[in-house]
Scaffold this active site. Structure first.
Site, short mmCIF file in Angstrom:
data_model
loop_
_atom_site.label_atom_id
_atom_site.label_comp_id
_atom_site.label_asym_id
_atom_site.label_seq_id
_atom_site.Cartn_x
_atom_site.Cartn_y
_atom_site.Cartn_z
CD GLN A 80 50.52 24.05 41.71
OE1 GLN A 80 49.20 24.45 40.99
NE2 GLN A 80 50.74 24.76 42.58
CD GLU A 202 51.05 30.34 41.34
OE1 GLU A 202 50.87 29.18 40.70
OE2 GLU A 202 50.43 30.88 40.89
CG ASP A 231 53.45 26.46 40.55
OD1 ASP A 231 54.48 26.95 39.97
OD2 ASP A 231 53.42 26.60 41.77
N GLY A 310 36.05 42.90 31.04
CA GLY A 310 35.76 43.09 29.85
C GLY A 310 34.86 44.28 29.63
N GLY A 311 34.11 44.40 28.70
CA GLY A 311 33.20 45.80 28.36
C GLY A 311 32.15 45.80 28.93
#
Ligand code: COA
Length: 491
Positions: A80, A202, A231, A310-311
């Protein structure tokens, strides 16, 4: 008197001499400075216009060829990671020649087969827009053909186990000597270090790159993700490295080695977790829901369930029908600027002024309760209804789409992100087109090649073998399956 004057003028003349000299030098300096200014202006103008670039094409956008037209790739990839890279380059116009072992080919041709005797979707969805040639790289004649291909190609891409390419005799030194312009691009599991000789798939990369330890729920074991970040993710990194090397080659005239280790690629995608590891030294990670739950942090970044990375705090919430439909969920983000709109929408307008809920910091220890309250509202609507109502108010949400919904989504078909292609042995199948849209480089997705489908045309048209030579090659066993004893004799 005149003599006297002359005498007196003499020292003045003497003084005027250095003054003239200084003026002359100043004029020279000014002229030189002017020259430099002119040169810089010329250089800047050239840069602005694209140094040495042709005149901007007058052809309509989309009719001036494709981005990588003229680039030829010797594709020695399998499974892959490597095929992801070369398929993307093929989508962008490169002529990708996939070299496969006679009679066997890329192992994925036969893996996870759904249609008997047809190439699997595993293979077909990673090898579109390529040509296939079979060559036994351990056969003497096969190596000769490979050397000829090296001279005709710009890039060699491979993702064999460490050392396999060298064992074929295709060392960097050998390739560079044959074709100094060739770029040699490799995916390996690990970069130089204690694990460099290891084979990697993977999930090994997801674990070694920091993704698994930070994915899943706190109470549960580490988790691998469905997205193939080890991959396909590394294949994308490699494609970027190759295009950068092609660009540098325009200046240097020579190729270089491009290496992407899967561990590095995964870490690059998991970099926010390395960010959090360092923040941990300065106190708890307040946006992680375990902070609000009063669960102390350990020494390493914990798994954060569905917390937003995130924030802006977020979580996955149930929607109407969740009891029967495993994908009746929505990702809901309590983005600070739209907090007031969220409160009104879910019938909690009083939270807008309540000091326990009015500010992002006040909300952090209460996220579990807040999301449970929002969920009472989302459970009354389908995920698409939630989406519609929230989008109207600029509240960021995302429905959990099943693969079935994605396969059937008309807008993804319209943009060429999901494409249906026809295949001679397996019939119609869906594949993912080019996710990178170039306005002047259209992408027509073509089916994957059958094993060795283009062997003859590549031998003749790319490598210049005559019909008699092709016949001789066929007889030699270099491009056809051979039993082991015959191969040992030929090597
Ligand atoms: N003709 C003759 N021999 C060929 C050939 C050809 N056209 N193409 C490949 N081979 C041989 C190789 O020379 C090698 O032989 P050798 O070990 O005797 O030298 C052999 O086939 C197998 O190569 P290998 O890469 O070791 O395959 P594998 O199936 O044992 O391992 C991986 C698969 C993916 C684990 C390994 O290739 C790997 O670690 N690759 C790098 C990381 C990677 O890309 N992993 C993700 C894959 S999605």
């Amino acid at each position: 008197m005149a003599k006297k004057q002359k005498k007196a003028a003499k020292p003045a003349k003497k003084a005027a001499k250095p003054a003239r000299k200084v003026a002359k030098q100043a004029a020279k300096k000014a002229a030189a400075a002017k020259k430099v200014v002119k040169l810089v202006a010329k250089k800047n103008a050239a840069r602005q216009n694209g140094d040495a670039l042709p005149k901007p094409s007058s052809k309509p956008f989309g009719q001036a060829g494709r981005a990588l037209d003229g680039v030829r790739i010797l594709d020695f990839t399998h499974v892959q990671s490597g095929p992801t890279c070369t398929q993307l380059l093929a989508y962008m116009g490169a002529d990708v020649i996939k070299v496969e072992r006679p009679g066997v080919g890329d192992i994925t041709r036969g893996q996870l087969r759904d249609v008997p005797n047809a190439d699997s979707l595993y293979f077909t969805m990673l090898n579109g827009n390529k040509r296939s040639i079979t060559i036994d790289s351990k056969h003497q004649k096969g190596r000769e053909i490979l050397d000829r291909l090296i001279k005709q190609c710009d890039v060699l891409v491979e993702n064999f186990a460490p050392g396999a390419l060298d064992r074929m005799g295709l060392t960097w030194e050998h390739i560079h000597k044959l074709n100094p312009r060739m770029i040699v691009a490799s995916v390996k599991g690990f970069g130089p270090g204690p694990y460099e000789d290891c084979k990697v798939y993977e999930n090994v990369a997801q674990c070694a790159g920091g993704s698994a330890s930070t994915t899943g729920f706190r109470e549960g074991p580490p988790l691998v993700t469905g997205a193939q970040i080890g991959d396909s993710g590394t294949g994308l990194h490699l494609a970027l490295g190759i295009t950068a090397a092609l660009y540098q080659r325009i200046r240097t005239g020579r190729g270089q080695k491009v290496l992407c280790a899967m561990q590095d690629g995964v870490l690059n995608l998991a970099r926010v977790k390395l960010r959090d590891q360092q923040r941990l030294a300065h106190g708890p990670l307040k946006e992680y829901s375990q902070f609000g739950e009063g669960v102390p942090f350990g020494k390493a970044v914990p798994r954060a369930g569905n917390d937003s990375g995130g924030g802006q705090p977020g979580w996955i919430l149930k929607c109407k029908g969740w009891e029967e439909d495993p994908d009746a969920y929505i990702y809901f983000i309590t983005q600070a600027p739209v907090w007031g709109a969220i409160c009104d929408l879910i019938g909690k307008s009083e939270w807008k002024t309540d000091p326990d809920y009015a500010t992002p910091n006040a909300r952090l220890p209460r996220l579990k309760h807040i999301f449970a309250t929002i969920e009472q509202w989302t459970m009354t609507l389908s995920k698409f209804e939630v989406m519609e109502k929230c989008n109207a108010l600029d509240i960021p949400v995302g429905p959990i789409l099943s693969m079935k919904e994605i396969a059937e989504e008309p807008s993804l078909r319209a943009t060429g992100t999901v494409v249906e292609v026809d295949h001679p042995t397996r019939g119609k199948y869906l594949t993912v087109g080019n996710p990178i849209k170039l306005s002047d480089s259209p992408c027509e997705v073509k089916r994957s090649p059958l094993l060795g489908e283009h062997t003859d045309e590549i031998l003749k048209d790319v490598l210049g073998y005559s019909a008699a030579e092709v016949a001789e090659i066929k007889g030699s066993g270099a491009i056809t399956p051979q039993d082991k004893s015959a191969r040992a004799e030929a090597a």
